[in-house]
Design a protein around this motif. Structure first.
Motif, short mmCIF file in Angstrom:
data_model
loop_
_atom_site.label_atom_id
_atom_site.label_comp_id
_atom_site.label_asym_id
_atom_site.label_seq_id
_atom_site.Cartn_x
_atom_site.Cartn_y
_atom_site.Cartn_z
N GLU A 6 0.98 -1.29 0.07
CA GLU A 6 -0.16 -0.11 -0.04
C GLU A 6 0.66 1.20 -0.18
N GLY A 8 0.52 5.90 -0.20
CA GLY A 8 -0.39 7.05 -0.64
C GLY A 8 -0.81 7.62 0.86
N ARG A 19 -4.75 9.96 -2.48
CA ARG A 19 -5.15 8.80 -3.37
C ARG A 19 -4.34 7.60 -2.72
N SER A 21 -2.98 3.64 -2.86
CA SER A 21 -3.02 2.73 -3.92
C SER A 21 -2.31 1.21 -3.19
N CYS A 22 -2.84 0.03 -3.90
CA CYS A 22 -2.42 -1.21 -3.31
C CYS A 22 -2.49 -2.02 -4.39
N TRP A 36 -11.03 -1.40 0.28
CA TRP A 36 -10.32 -0.77 1.44
C TRP A 36 -11.00 -0.78 2.70
N ARG A 71 -9.88 -0.02 -9.80
CA ARG A 71 -8.82 -0.86 -10.01
C ARG A 71 -8.27 -0.80 -11.55
N ASP A 72 -7.27 -1.42 -11.71
CA ASP A 72 -6.50 -1.71 -12.80
C ASP A 72 -6.08 -3.33 -12.53
N THR A 77 -3.99 -3.71 -9.21
CA THR A 77 -3.73 -2.74 -8.28
C THR A 77 -5.19 -2.09 -8.15
N TYR A 79 -7.40 1.40 -6.05
CA TYR A 79 -7.09 2.61 -5.85
C TYR A 79 -8.14 3.30 -5.08
N GLN A 81 -9.43 7.11 -4.13
CA GLN A 81 -9.28 8.49 -4.46
C GLN A 81 -10.31 8.92 -3.22
N CYS A 95 -6.02 -2.57 2.60
CA CYS A 95 -6.47 -3.03 1.45
C CYS A 95 -6.63 -4.59 1.57
#
Length: 115
Positions: A6, A8, A19, A21-22, A36, A71-72, A77, A79, A81, A95
């Motif tokens: 994780e 940010g 923001r 991220s994981c 999250w 997510r990507d 990953t 996210y 925000q 996460c």
């Protein structure tokens, strides 16, 4: 083995944004849910937001309209925000991912919102 890293978190003034991220690595394939959670001192760990593998989302009432999860899948990953942050958003944010029915947790990242 699955590793979650994780990033940010930090200190921000009320009204500001962060923001999170994981990133999942290792045997991080076929990820189902990503989400999250947060835990404030003396409180239980609660869901903040989650997103399924097909992009369906749900949020805690307290963050609706302010936080957005995404997510990507190519990067494994997720996210978060966070906008219009409030002092009550202060907590350690964790996460969590579900892989083949098994949950994996990140180490947590501190978010502190000063009023």
């Amino acid at each position: 083995q699955v590793q979650l890293v994780e990033s940010g978190g930090g200190l921000v003034q009320a009204g500001g944004s962060l923001r999170l991220s994981c990133a999942a690595s290792g045997r991080a394939f076929s990820i189902n849910d990503m989400g999250w959670y947060r835990q404030a001192p003396g409180s239980q760990r609660d869901l903040v937001a989650r997103i399924t593998d097909i992009g369906s989302t749900n949020y805690a009432d307290s963050v609706k309209g302010r936080f957005t999860i995404s997510r990507d899948n190519a990067k494994n990953t997720v996210y978060l925000q966070m906008n219009s942050l409030k002092a009550e958003d202060t907590a350690v944010y964790y996460c969590r991912v579900i892989i083949r029915g098994r949950p994996y947790w990140g180490q947590g990242t501190q978010v502190t919102v000063s009023s």
